[in-house]
Design an enzyme around this catalytic site. Structure first.
Site, PDB file in Angstrom:
ATOM      1  CG  ASP A 103      -1.994  -0.999   1.215  1.00 18.53           C
ATOM      2  OD1 ASP A 103      -1.942  -1.884   0.346  1.00 18.53           O
ATOM      3  OD2 ASP A 103      -2.899  -0.915   2.065  1.00 18.53           O
ATOM      4  CG  ASP A 104       0.191   3.709   2.266  1.00 18.19           C
ATOM      5  OD1 ASP A 104      -0.977   3.437   1.925  1.00 18.19           O
ATOM      6  OD2 ASP A 104       0.576   3.710   3.449  1.00 18.19           O
ATOM      7  CG  HIS A 111      -4.520   2.770  -0.411  1.00 15.84           C
ATOM      8  ND1 HIS A 111      -5.478   2.247   0.417  1.00 15.84           N
ATOM      9  CD2 HIS A 111      -3.478   3.082   0.405  1.00 15.84           C
ATOM     10  CE1 HIS A 111      -5.033   2.242   1.663  1.00 15.84           C
ATOM     11  NE2 HIS A 111      -3.830   2.752   1.683  1.00 15.84           N
ATOM     12  CG  HIS A 116      -3.466   7.052   3.145  1.00 10.98           C
ATOM     13  ND1 HIS A 116      -3.870   6.916   4.448  1.00 10.98           N
ATOM     14  CD2 HIS A 116      -3.010   5.836   2.772  1.00 10.98           C
ATOM     15  CE1 HIS A 116      -3.634   5.668   4.833  1.00 10.98           C
ATOM     16  NE2 HIS A 116      -3.124   4.988   3.835  1.00 10.98           N
ATOM     17  CG  HIS A 163       2.266  -0.056   4.392  1.00  4.21           C
ATOM     18  ND1 HIS A 163       1.995  -0.944   5.413  1.00  4.21           N
ATOM     19  CD2 HIS A 163       1.131   0.664   4.201  1.00  4.21           C
ATOM     20  CE1 HIS A 163       0.751  -0.743   5.826  1.00  4.21           C
ATOM     21  NE2 HIS A 163       0.199   0.221   5.114  1.00  4.21           N
TER      22      HIS A 163
HETATM   23 ZN    ZN Z   1      -2.509   3.007   3.331  1.00  4.00          ZN
END
Ligand code: ZN
Length: 502
Positions: A315-316, A366, A370, A460
């Site tokens: 993620d991210d 995503h 955020h 991540h």
């Molecule tokens: Zn995230």
């Protein structure tokens, strides 16, 4: 009626003075350091060479050469923060931006502390968002928005605009662009242009108080302004020049309307900008063609397979240092994974997002910034999700079908909007806690101890320690007979369909 929850008056005052001080600091920061010209490999008409394996100097990897994106995410039981900001590694440019971010964080944390625990049934959220505008080569206008949510129907947003000149290592001031911006005649010209915009805007015509506008414009430099290659924009906060219902006001003045006041240097700058825009368009078209040609069938697992499958998710990102290392490791173990990409990251690093997809991994949504989605109203929510789908599709040629809400936080409204956009909501069954521990051996033991058949593992690709831990994780799990597939492949194997959450 919309209910704007305000930060309590004292902190609001503090924030105002802090903003004033920050403009003062900004002003002081105008220095004229030696002209450090940077070589660019972008030659007109030639596509930039994408050196994926070799970009310790990732100048050209960013969609905004010279600008890099920092994303940090943290949370406790009572609040979460997702902070995005750009940086250049030039302290005269970066410091005022970082100072502003710190002021926002401090004000937010102070408010969180001041909220009595009794009332504290919600999780407060701070989200710093970026809008990046190219003025011309190596000159950018960055609008930072700090969205403070401390309960209620809506949060409140504070904005700050930074115009930066990377070649000259400085922030751009009004008097760089305009001849004598404090003169009465410039003010008049500006007010005239503003009047025109308001008169021709149905929403603003009857709501904006022109006297208030006139007042604000007495000190032009104290207003928030922004710049693109073809417009000069004046910003007013919510309630500043009209009722709350019209929200924050943006008045975009075509740059050629102010032509007679533009300095010679900037006249050249604005002309050059057109050439660059043209070149970007050509590159963009070439890239889109390429990515549609290289689109592949990502499914490499058949239905009704009873193998031992795990879906690794990252993620991210994508992150210019961490993601390539992760891709290399996945490649080494013949593993496919799913990357829950932030729209903002895809905007900054489209080539990297494209590389993720080209290597056969799944790219998924995503959100853009955020943000904790439960803190948003319906329009804000749609914007977070749709913009991200578009950014990912532009960069990779693939339209996401999966969506992971930040912090795993969602509600009925989020489920509906995901469904309307053809997105399944994907959570996780194993949290590596890599965001918290940032420690190789803890990540390794957490994942290997908890992963089992059908697990979806949360990782991540913005933390180097995650890339450090991955080879051993894959080594161990492979030895146990696990294979690594994308989330869509895993859902397919498990016979799951629909919006989820899964
Ligand atoms: Zn995230």
């Amino acid at each position: 009626m919309r209910n704007f929850k305000r930060v309590k008056p004292l902190s609001w005052l503090a924030l105002c003075s802090v903003l004033l001080i920050s403009s003062a600091i900004l002003f002081l920061f105008v220095n004229h350091t030696s002209f450090a010209s940077k070589q660019s490999s972008n030659v007109k008409g030639v596509k930039p060479v994408y050196t994926f394996k070799n970009f310790s100097s990732d100048e050209e990897l960013s969609n905004y050469p010279g600008l890099h994106l920092h994303t940090s995410i943290e949370g406790t039981d009572t609040y979460s923060m997702a902070i995005n900001y750009p940086f250049t590694n030039i302290s005269t440019i970066d410091q005022p931006i970082i100072d502003w971010i710190d002021q926002q964080k401090d004000a937010f944390l102070e408010t969180v502390e001041g909220t009595s625990s009794e009332k504290n049934r919600f999780i407060s959220h701070l989200n710093i968002q970026i809008e990046t505008n190219i003025i011309t080569k190596n000159k950018y206008n960055i609008i930072l928005s700090a969205y403070h949510y401390v309960g209620g129907a809506n949060g409140i947003t504070y904005k700050q605009s930074f115009a930066i000149d990377i070649d000259n290592e400085e922030h751009i001031e009004l008097n760089d662009i305009f001849i004598d911006p404090n003169s009465e005649s410039f003010k008049e010209k500006l007010l005239h242009a503003i009047d025109n915009i308001i008169e021709n805007n149905n929403e603003y015509k009857d709501t904006i108080d022109q006297n208030l506008v006139q007042d604000r414009m007495q000190d032009v430099e104290n207003n928030m302004w922004g710049l693109t290659k073809d417009s000069f924009t004046i910003y007013f906060d919510e309630y500043e020049v009209g009722p709350g219902a019209i929200g924050a006001v943006e008045l975009k003045i075509p740059i050629n309307h102010l032509e007679s006041y533009i300095t010679n240097e900037w006249l050249e700058t604005f002309e050059l900008a057109e050439e660059i825009a043209e070149r970007k368009k050509v590159e963009e078209e070439a890239k889109q063609q390429e990515s549609s040609e290289s689109e592949k069938d990502q499914t490499n697992v058949s239905d009704n397979d009873d193998g031992k499958y795990i879906a690794l998710t990252f993620d991210d990102g994508p992150h210019p240092d961490v993601t390539p290392r992760i891709l290399d490791t996945l490649n080494e173990y013949n593993a496919k994974a799913t990357f829950f990409i932030l729209g903002l990251q895809a905007e900054y690093y489209p080539a990297l997002a494209a590389e993720v997809a080209n290597q056969g991994h799944e790219v998924a949504n995503h959100t853009y910034n955020h943000t904790d989605l439960t803190s948003l109203n319906h329009d804000q929510l749609i914007n977070e999700i749709v913009t991200t789908n578009n950014k990912i599709e532009q960069a990779t040629g693939n339209k996401p079908t999966l969506f992971r809400p930040p912090f795993g936080s969602y509600n009925e409204q989020v489920i509906n909007v995901a469904e309307q956009n053809g997105l399944s909501i994907i959570l996780w069954s194993v949290d590596s806690l890599d965001w918290k521990n940032r420690d190789l051996s803890t990540i390794y033991s957490t994942v290997t101890a908890n992963a089992s058949v059908g697990s979806t593992v949360l990782l991540h690709d913005i933390h180097p320690t995650t890339a450090d831990a991955l080879p051993e994780v894959l080594e161990t799990l492979s030895a146990q007979g696990y294979q690594f597939v994308t989330v869509s492949e895993l859902l397919n194997i498990q016979g799951k369909s629909g919006v989820g959450p899964f």
